[in-house]
Scaffold this motif. Structure first.
Motif: not given
Lengths: 586, 270
Positions: A568, A584, B87, B89-90, B92-96
């Motif tokens: 970001f 983006r 999907g 904005a933002g 898409k962070k995978r759980s660790f």
């Protein structure tokens, strides 16, 4: 703890065993054996290495490794060293410091490479970590001597402060006096990158005098030659020393003082500095030369005869950095005197001159390769090369692990046959089976990449410029180099096809950099959409990529795997392609 | 320096007879055997070309059964690779815990097919050199007279060293090691030519280390060996960007620095 298996050990035993495993790769391997090993390992990992600060978020790291004491982070891509990454691209360390400050009051070591470090970050480090011991900033920028003053003032247990190749805003040399008079724990200090005309010599001298454990001291250019004697007199225990400017009016008393003080440094193994060196003062270091293992003369603008004299006094040299003033003749002497040589770097004294200003050719490299049986790492700038020389080098020195050759004029052919240098580099990758790093130059076709893809199975990093004919070249590398982690390419006719056909490979690598190539915006978007675990960044200072036709090549492309998702903190000239199949904007 | 002629075409590179298809990636067949790296025969390009042609007329990849569908990509049985429901904005962070840490040794999975490459002889649109040619006129490829950006690959602070006058005399004793403060990576040289009236050879002086006329004059006096007593008989003049010669002391330092092109010491008369 339930022990179903006959051969499982209590946690404490495993932890003890793991404590002997230091390497990051091994630790990662250990953690994947089974879930319980993963758990035990993560609690006892003390050193964390993050090769790309955007591959993972600080919070993820902290959550997984609750008790680490040391962290190493790398930020910008390697080509940032050559001004290919515009300022403001990213690599800010502050978010990491901020997260760690809260979670880790006992953090001891921070090592950063190519990151933007602000005074604010340094102040936060100084304030948050009571037992802070080691700060190594390599090729970093964004801070001033004010930030250093904060570190000096607060970090009572600081052992190592190493600013190598940093860009520091030199506001005042008085930051050194912020080390309290009671502070004595310094072991290593490298301030060679600092400018500062008015250096605070007395503060430096007092610091050196009271820090009796000081082993490494690398001064900056502003420290005049006549001050060195005073400093060294109080630190005869030094193992590594970097001079300041090595020139002064020639005076016998200054000379003998200097020579005397060098003689008393019985532990000295490494010397560097030597800015503005004049030959008259060089013999002052002869007393320590026989023990030297590392010599950095890459700022020493002295000519070949003086370099030869110096090098002949150093039979135990393992590492030499030097300018091409050494010439072929000097390298021949090096080859016969320094049989322990492991690493050689020859830098160009006049990189932008059209004509050679020194007599340094491929012959020097051949001589050293033939003469130095332990040579494994080479960085060599020259103006001509031949396949014959490269084949000779490869055959005589199959133990190369790093081979970086820069022929100064792009696309220079074999000067003897006018052919491309494909066969020469092919020999390098074929004979040097343990080659981990390779930089190519000269006239090269797709063929050289075919060789690389076939033979360079242990290659981890490849740098390519002005080479290749088509996507086939890139395809060979991506499909053949099993160990490839970092690939950086500039000005090559590689486009969409090889990239898209090998998209999965990119997830097995740390990063791919391509600038001034032929990858279209459409391909970048496709990659970004289909590969959620890759960050595909388009860097283009001409304006938004969608203001041009989709098949237009992007200016710069940086692709890296990440489990943290898109970042970001991108500046206006960086766009990330993601699954939204649109742009983006940061 | 020998360069390849621009028109010479290396046949291998223009190869368009390969077909990339779906499926497993095979390692390419072994290349030229070691014996051929014999100095006597490497120069025979025809031989190499003949040997090489076999290697390059793959189909590189054989068609595999179930690989047509992109959504069949399997990465460690993680089913989330094809789901894009998360999907937006933002997020898409995978759980660790889901994703194991990067497996350095993982074999390259089935080639992800994002492009079917067929043999199209007149595919001018795809010709990379054409595309490059269209768009290579942008100024960013060059760097203000110094040629290519970032080439040769020498770090900024090393470039600075090489502008150094090699005789390294006392006059440049205290050069700063970095060119700029925060952020800036100036690649322009800060050296200007200085001539002295009556002396045929011009010298060069680094402006970035001077911050006042006094300092500059001191350096110049030393450089040309003018003693303190004789100082008064010289005046410092400079040529500005318009080509006019002006007296240095007549303008403030900032103006002087920004507009000067070269310097000259002249004897003052009267």
């Amino acid at each position: 703890m339930h022990k179903k298996m006959a051969f499982s050990f209590p946690d404490e035993v495993l932890e003890h065993v793991f404590s002997f495993i230091q390497s990051d790769k091994d630790r990662n391997a250990v953690s994947m054996v089974c879930k319980s090993w993963y758990e035990i390992e993560r609690w006892c990992r003390r050193k964390v290495f993050v090769g790309n600060c955007y591959a993972v978020s600080p919070r993820m790291v902290i959550r997984r490794f609750p008790e680490f004491r040391s962290i190493e982070l790398k930020g910008k891509p390697h080509f940032a060293d050559f001004n290919l990454v515009p300022d403001g691209w990213g690599g800010y360390v502050f978010p990491w410091i901020a997260e760690m400050a809260g979670a880790y009051p006992w953090l001891e070591e921070i090592r950063l490479k190519r990151m933007v470090v602000t005074d604010e970050s340094l102040e936060l480090i100084a304030k948050s970590f009571k037992n802070f011991k080691v700060l190594v900033l390599s090729s970093c920028e964004g801070f001033s001597t004010d930030g250093l003053a904060a570190i000096a003032a607060s970090c009572k247990n600081l052992k190592e402060l190493d600013l190598r190749d940093c860009e520091v805003d030199d506001l005042s040399a008085h930051w050194l006096s912020h080390f309290p008079e009671t502070y004595t724990s310094l072991v290593s200090l490298n301030i060679s990158c600092l400018g500062s005309d008015e250096a605070s010599f007395s503060a430096l001298e007092r610091l050196v005098r009271r820090c009796t454990n000081l082993k490494t001291l690398r001064l900056n250019r502003a420290v005049p030659l006549d001050k060195i004697a005073n400093i060294l007199r109080h630190a005869p225990q030094l193992v590594e020393f970097g001079t300041g400017t090595y020139t002064a009016d020639v005076r016998p008393d200054v000379y003998s003082d200097l020579a005397g003080v060098f003689s008393s440094c019985k532990e000295l193994k490494s010397l560097s500095g030597f800015w503005d060196v004049i030959p008259d003062y060089l013999p002052a270091i002869y007393p320590v030369c026989s023990k030297l293992t590392s010599l950095n003369l890459s700022y020493a603008t002295i000519q070949s005869p003086d370099l030869i004299k110096l090098v002949s006094h150093c039979p135990n040299l393992q590492r030499l950095l030097v300018l091409d003033y050494i010439e072929d003749s000097g390298l021949e002497v090096l080859a016969s005197s320094c049989k322990d040589l492991q690493e050689l770097r020859v830098f160009p004294s006049d990189p932008f001159g059209a004509e050679p200003n020194v007599s340094l050719t491929e012959q020097g490299l051949v001589a050293v390769s033939l003469g130095c049986p332990k040579l494994q790492s080479v960085l060599y700038f020259c103006r001509r090369m031949s396949n014959e020389a490269l084949v000779t080098i490869a055959r005589s020195r199959p133990n190369f692990t790093r081979f970086r050759l820069c022929i100064i004029e792009p696309k220079t052919a074999d000067y003897l046959t006018l052919e491309p240098l494909d066969v020469g580099f092919g020999a390098i990758v074929q004979y040097c089976k343990d080659l981990r790093r390779l930089s190519l130059s000269g006239l090269l076709t797709d063929r050289v990449f075919e060789y690389i893809g076939t033979y360079a199975k242990k290659l981890e990093m490849l740098s390519v410029a002005f080479a290749g004919d088509s996507d086939l070249g890139l395809h060979h590398v991506l499909s053949g180099c099993e160990s490839l982690r970092k690939l950086e390419i500039r000005d090559c006719p590689f486009g969409d096809k090889a990239l898209l056909a090998n998209a999965a490979k990119l997830e097995t690598m740390r990063s791919l950099w391509m600038s001034s190539c032929a990858v279209s915006f459409a391909a970048c978007k496709l990659l970004g959409q289909k590969m959620p675990r890759l960050n595909v960044e388009v860097i283009d200072e001409r304006g938004p990529p969608d203001s041009r036709p989709e098949n237009c090549p992007v200016d710069k492309l940086y692709i890296y795997r990440s489990i943290a998702g898109p970042r970001f903190d991108m500046p206006p000239f960086v766009w990330t392609m993601d699954e939204d199949s649109g742009l983006r904007l940061s | 320096m020998q360069k390849d002629g621009a028109g010479r075409s290396w046949g291998l590179g223009q190869h368009r007879c390969m077909e990339l298809q779906l499926g497993l990636a095979l390692p390419p067949p072994p290349l030229i055997p070691i014996e051929t790296f014999d100095l006597n025969s490497y120069g025979n390009y025809e031989t190499r070309e003949a040997l090489g042609t076999n290697a390059l007329s793959w189909p590189l990849l054989k068609l595999g059964p179930a690989d047509n569908d992109i959504n069949n990509i399997h990465h460690h049985n993680s089913s989330s690779s094809s789901s894009s429901s998360g999907g937006g904005a933002g997020c898409k962070k995978r759980s660790f815990d889901e994703a194991p840490f990067f497996d350095e040794k993982r074999n390259v999975p089935k080639t992800l097919h994002l492009l079917l490459w067929t043999n199209q002889p007149n595919d001018e649109d795809d010709d990379p050199s054409n595309v490059l040619h269209e768009n290579s006129s942008s100024a960013i490829f060059k760097n203000d007279g110094e040629g290519l950006v970032g080439w040769p690959p020498v770090k900024t602070w090393r470039k600075k060293v090489h502008h150094q006058i090699p005789n390294g005399g006392a006059e440049n004793n205290r050069l700063p090691a970095v060119e700029n403060g925060i952020g800036g990576r100036a690649s322009k040289s800060t050296y200007v030519k200085v001539k002295m009236e009556g002396v045929p050879i011009a010298r060069k002086i680094d402006l970035s280390v001077h911050h006042s006329f006094e300092g500059l004059t001191n350096t110049l006096m030393r450089m040309f060996g003018i003693s303190d007593g004789n100082r008064k008989s010289f005046k410092l003049t400079y040529q500005d960007r318009e080509g006019d010669w002006l007296l240095a002391e007549d303008v403030p330092w900032r103006t002087f620095i920004r507009s000067l092109k070269c310097l000259k010491l002249i004897r003052s008369r009267g």
